[in-house]
Design an enzyme around this catalytic site. Sequence first.
Site, PDB file in Angstrom:
ATOM      1  N   ASP A  35     -18.971 -17.678  68.969  1.00 52.56           N
ATOM      2  CA  ASP A  35     -18.529 -16.678  67.999  1.00 52.56           C
ATOM      3  C   ASP A  35     -17.878 -15.516  68.745  1.00 52.56           C
ATOM      4  OD1 ASP A  35     -19.507 -15.974  64.818  1.00 52.56           O
ATOM      5  OD2 ASP A  35     -18.728 -14.336  66.037  1.00 52.56           O
ATOM      6  N   ASN A  92     -23.853 -19.281  55.824  1.00 48.53           N
ATOM      7  CA  ASN A  92     -23.499 -18.329  54.771  1.00 48.53           C
ATOM      8  C   ASN A  92     -22.608 -19.063  53.771  1.00 48.53           C
ATOM      9  OD1 ASN A  92     -24.840 -16.161  55.996  1.00 48.53           O
ATOM     10  ND2 ASN A  92     -23.075 -15.725  57.304  1.00 48.53           N
ATOM     11  N   HIS A 105     -19.154 -23.844  58.244  1.00 50.05           N
ATOM     12  CA  HIS A 105     -19.636 -23.641  59.621  1.00 50.05           C
ATOM     13  C   HIS A 105     -21.113 -23.303  59.576  1.00 50.05           C
ATOM     14  CE1 HIS A 105     -18.218 -19.695  58.146  1.00 50.05           C
ATOM     15  NE2 HIS A 105     -19.228 -19.169  58.829  1.00 50.05           N
ATOM     16  N   HIS A 107     -23.945 -21.252  61.851  1.00 50.87           N
ATOM     17  CA  HIS A 107     -24.194 -20.349  62.974  1.00 50.87           C
ATOM     18  C   HIS A 107     -25.431 -20.845  63.708  1.00 50.87           C
ATOM     19  CE1 HIS A 107     -21.696 -16.836  61.519  1.00 50.87           C
ATOM     20  NE2 HIS A 107     -21.880 -17.447  60.361  1.00 50.87           N
TER      21      HIS A 107
END
Length: 119
Positions: A35, A92, A105, A107
């Site tokens: 990230d 999310n 995606h 995390h």
Amino acid sequence: MSVPIDADCLFCKIVTGDIPATVVRETERTLAFRDINPQAPTHILVIPKAHYPNAATLAAAEPELAGVLLSEAAGAAADEKIADSGYRLIFNTGAGAGQTVFHAHVHLLGGQVFHEGLV
Ligand code: 5GP
Ligand code: ZN
């Protein structure tokens, strides 16, 4: 089978190489990269190369690929040597949950102690 790509999508551009990223792991159908704004000592994003706007649409269309994302996240955690100390996986989903990039995606966050509770 054709792979859906969205020409305006940031993560699709990372998949095609048009935008650089620090890739840590790659398979034919997935990519894992660091990230750009890490929230923990290890902060990796694992994505399908195919464009789906979020984890729900990915899981609905290709449930097996959604599972591969989890396997790859576990593999990245092992690569980072945080599998034993523990890590968090976060999807999310939706702007109200803080999603800002609308390409599915997960995390991978680790390398620190997390306290109980999620928010
Ligand atoms: P979201 O908020 O949608 O769940 O997560 C999007 C993540 O993408 C954020 O953590 C953000 O820091 C990361 N991000 C945004 N732009 C870039 C970029 O150009 N490169 C990389 N490697 N990460 C990015
Ligand atoms: Zn995309």
